[in-house]
Design an enzyme around this catalytic site. Structure first.
Site, PDB file in Angstrom:
ATOM      1  N   CYS A  89     -15.990 -52.723  12.194  1.00  0.00           N
ATOM      2  CA  CYS A  89     -16.181 -54.014  11.526  1.00  0.00           C
ATOM      3  C   CYS A  89     -14.907 -54.845  11.634  1.00  0.00           C
ATOM      4  O   CYS A  89     -13.896 -54.418  12.193  1.00  0.00           O
ATOM      5  CB  CYS A  89     -16.508 -53.819  10.043  1.00  0.00           C
ATOM      6  SG  CYS A  89     -17.942 -52.790   9.737  1.00  0.00           S
ATOM      7  N   ASP A 123     -20.245 -44.325   3.588  1.00  0.00           N
ATOM      8  CA  ASP A 123     -18.887 -43.898   3.256  1.00  0.00           C
ATOM      9  C   ASP A 123     -18.143 -44.980   2.476  1.00  0.00           C
ATOM     10  O   ASP A 123     -17.154 -44.703   1.793  1.00  0.00           O
ATOM     11  CB  ASP A 123     -18.107 -43.499   4.508  1.00  0.00           C
ATOM     12  CG  ASP A 123     -18.173 -44.542   5.623  1.00  0.00           C
ATOM     13  OD1 ASP A 123     -18.930 -45.516   5.487  1.00  0.00           O
ATOM     14  OD2 ASP A 123     -17.487 -44.360   6.646  1.00  0.00           O
ATOM     15  N   GLY A 152     -11.799 -39.426  24.806  1.00  0.00           N
ATOM     16  CA  GLY A 152     -10.860 -38.302  24.888  1.00  0.00           C
ATOM     17  C   GLY A 152      -9.424 -38.686  24.625  1.00  0.00           C
ATOM     18  O   GLY A 152      -8.498 -37.954  25.008  1.00  0.00           O
ATOM     19  N   LEU A 163     -20.585 -54.211  11.518  1.00  0.00           N
ATOM     20  CA  LEU A 163     -21.290 -53.493  12.573  1.00  0.00           C
ATOM     21  C   LEU A 163     -21.886 -52.270  11.898  1.00  0.00           C
ATOM     22  O   LEU A 163     -21.170 -51.334  11.544  1.00  0.00           O
ATOM     23  CB  LEU A 163     -20.331 -53.082  13.700  1.00  0.00           C
ATOM     24  CG  LEU A 163     -20.940 -52.247  14.830  1.00  0.00           C
ATOM     25  CD1 LEU A 163     -22.025 -53.024  15.568  1.00  0.00           C
ATOM     26  CD2 LEU A 163     -19.852 -51.797  15.810  1.00  0.00           C
ATOM     27  N   ALA A 164     -23.194 -52.282  11.677  1.00  0.00           N
ATOM     28  CA  ALA A 164     -23.847 -51.236  10.888  1.00  0.00           C
ATOM     29  C   ALA A 164     -23.947 -49.940  11.679  1.00  0.00           C
ATOM     30  O   ALA A 164     -24.554 -49.897  12.751  1.00  0.00           O
ATOM     31  CB  ALA A 164     -25.227 -51.703  10.460  1.00  0.00           C
ATOM     32  N   ILE A 165     -23.344 -48.866  11.142  1.00  0.00           N
ATOM     33  CA  ILE A 165     -23.326 -47.560  11.797  1.00  0.00           C
ATOM     34  C   ILE A 165     -23.954 -46.491  10.902  1.00  0.00           C
ATOM     35  O   ILE A 165     -24.757 -45.678  11.349  1.00  0.00           O
ATOM     36  CB  ILE A 165     -21.874 -47.140  12.145  1.00  0.00           C
ATOM     37  CG1 ILE A 165     -21.200 -48.193  13.041  1.00  0.00           C
ATOM     38  CG2 ILE A 165     -21.848 -45.765  12.800  1.00  0.00           C
ATOM     39  CD1 ILE A 165     -21.757 -48.296  14.438  1.00  0.00           C
TER      40      ILE A 165
END
Length: 615
Positions: free
Chosen positions: A2, A98, A363, A49-51
């Site tokens: 976000c 969260d 990574g 940004l919806a996760i």
């Protein structure tokens, strides 16, 4: 995830909306702002940004128990574990996000809540009862945090340009430009503007709205003095690393949207992809980049790993036209001068990956934690040469300088440094500062302490130093801006602080023995992917810009960096840069790095720096 924003400056609604629109690419799902506190003296804004928990109940700014207000960028990967503990303490929750857990954790643990979080984050809480802001940035600086404090007013955001917009009290920093020209980035806590700072990684702050005072403190750091040495065997350490990495990957696969993996075919991304396939029953999506130019196409190696792991693999073919387009829009997303040219292929990878998924695991951090860069091997060889007397090395340098070969001239310069520490420090900036016009000591930075002390051996010190500088200032900045430019969230399991702390505790021989770099990480990888796939030289992630600057982009470079334009750029020696451009074009010396640095600075000044005094 976000973009966050907050201010005590009384902007009007149209101005606030424009600020949030400026960073809308970071979170296009919901733009929202609200006022809090007595007389609405606090503005909080958010680009979502919806996760996790896609419901609007988790939109931000988020209010908990009526007087705790939060804007938050990032992910707390262990939030479900924290939530279970908080429920036993009497806290209740109305979402599955969260975000709400951060608020409750703050109420329970106070400023120490950050030590409970495993994640990447930048957040600010407005505690309306205490009339203060409490904020923090994650341990390794994966998420950005810019702030402005003039002794009274306070403003913050994920993107520098958001703070910049409508702020009439800014000046471009000559010191920051000098640091940028030396390091290729602007080191924390500086920004391109004198009046805007970055919150350091692993730091929290309190801004007291009663007294207007700002206090900052360190809540986490690496064990750079080597006080927590690992006592077990190599086999025990490899098993423990395997277990920790599996958990780090599993935590980062959790989302309410599609997740994929960046797969270059190298050790780091391959171990992440391998462990991801072991952590889920669904077919893992993997993504790699293909360039047509010889020496720049690593997609074949990624395909071999993908075939072995049986992933749903996607090869993204990148071309000159796409790369050129991103060069011209570069400063819109990076906000301040930033010269890591691998940002361009990173943006191309993110752009096309976003068409399939919303989250991608990477990574990043394997080289820093497990001593994997080519330059560590060069330093190992250079250590032996530096045992020779300095007068003899200077004599050898004078002979090498007679050659017209620029590579020999670079070696000659390295031979004149007093010790290997200084050689390494110079290699991370520029061996030659003759083209930079400044009186700034570019090595006067707090992070030099991670390299210059003598409580660890050289390889542990340079590894620590890279973690605190190159990783945070460069790699994490590059990845955040490149992915968020296309509303893609990047997660890095190797940046889990448990992995980083464990790597710091290991004996050097577990990570670098003989010519075997990243030894213990490879030991984990070879449990899942055959060793023979990786029996090849390590390669970087780059585009063929050095060649393009002499061909397809030649006219662009010569126009942008004409003698007239060079004379307008602060802190450089125009005549020397002009000579460097000629050397690059005639093929006598590869000057791409410096040309790119100056080109990026020039574009930033043209697009973002107009009208500001440089001082």
């Amino acid at each position: 995830m976000c973009g966050i924003y907050g201010s005590t400056i009384p902007y009007n609604n149209a101005q606030i909306n424009e600020k949030l629109e400026r960073s809308n690419f970071r979170g296009p799902d919901k733009l929202k702002f609200d006022y809090f506190g007595d007389k609405n003296q606090v503005i909080f804004g958010h680009n979502r940004l919806a996760i996790i928990d896609l419901d609007e109940r988790s939109n931000q700014p988020f209010t908990y128990q009526g007087n705790i207000h939060l804007v938050f960028n990032g992910e707390i990967y262990n939030f479900q574990e924290i939530k279970k503990v908080l429920i036993t303490k009497g806290y209740t929750f109305n979402t599955t996000s969260d975000t709400e857990v951060i608020c409750a954790a703050y109420l329970e643990y106070g400023e120490d809540c950050v030590s409970h979080f495993n994640g990447m984050f930048a957040f600010v809480i407005f505690d309306q009862v205490k009339n203060l802001f409490f904020g923090a940035r994650d341990r390794l600086g994966q998420k950005p945090f810019y702030y402005y404090h003039n002794g009274k007013d306070f403003e913050f955001a994920s993107q520098l340009s958001v703070v910049q917009l409508y702020n009439q009290n800014l000046s471009v920093s000559k010191k920051a430009i000098s640091l940028y020209l030396a390091w290729g980035v602007i080191p924390d806590p500086y920004s391109i503007f004198n009046e805007i700072k970055k919150l350091r990684a692993g730091h929290s702050f309190v801004f007291d709205l009663n007294t207007y005072t700002f206090t900052e403190k360190t809540y986490w750091d690496i064990d750079y003095k080597g006080e927590n040495a690992y006592k077990g065997t190599f086999e025990e350490a490899a098993n423990e690393l395997d277990h920790t990495l599996k958990d780090a990957v599993k935590l980062r696969l959790f989302a309410d949207v599609p997740v994929g993996i960046f797969l270059s075919g190298g050790v780091d991304s391959s171990v992440v992809a391998a462990l991801a396939t072991k952590s889920t029953n669904s077919k893992v999506k993997t993504f790699s980049v293909k360039f047509n130019e010889k020496g720049f196409d690593e997609s074949l190696y990624a395909q071999q790993v993908a075939d072995h792991l049986q992933t749903d693999h996607h090869v993204i073919e990148c071309n000159y036209e796409e790369g050129k387009s991103l060069i011209k829009n570069f400063c819109h997303f990076y906000d301040e001068p930033f010269s890591d040219s691998s940002a361009i292929p990173s943006m191309l990878l993110a752009k096309h990956t976003r068409e399939k998924v919303t989250v991608a695991l990477s990574g990043d951090a394997g080289d820093e934690s497990f001593i994997g860069y080519h330059r560590y091997n060069w330093i190992k060889k250079g250590q032996k040469i530096n045992m020779l007397p300095l007068f003899f090395r200077k004599f050898c340098a004078s002979i090498l300088n007679l050659s017209s070969n620029y590579r020999l001239k670079i070696i000659a310069k390295a031979l004149t440094y007093k010790n290997t520490d200084d050689v390494y420090l110079a290699s991370m900036t520029n061996l030659d500062f003759s083209w930079i016009k400044t009186n700034v000591d570019v090595y006067d930075l707090e992070e030099i302490k991670y390299l210059k002390h003598k409580k660890k051996n050289l390889f542990e010190r340079i590894s620590d130093f890279d973690l605190k500088t190159y990783l945070i200032w460069d790699i994490n900045t590059k990845v955040d801006r490149a992915t968020m430019a296309f509303s893609l969230e990047a997660r890095a399991p190797l940046l889990d602080y448990r992995v980083v702390e464990f790597a710091r505790s290991l004996p050097t021989s577990f990570k670098f023995k003989g010519k075997n770099q990243k030894r213990i990480l490879k030991e984990v990888l070879y449990k899942y992917v055959p060793k023979h796939i990786f029996d090849r030289p390590k390669s970087g992630f780059s585009m063929p810009f050095a060649e393009w600057f002499k061909t397809d982009l030649k006219d662009f470079v010569l126009t942008e960096l004409s003698d007239e334009n060079l004379n307008k750029i602060p802190c450089i020696e125009p005549e020397i840069i002009s000579a460097y451009i000629k050397q690059h074009m005639d093929g006598s010396w590869n000057r791409f790095t410096i040309i790119w640095q100056v080109l990026v600075l020039k574009q930033w000044l043209d697009n973002n720096g107009k009208g500001y005094e440089v001082k």
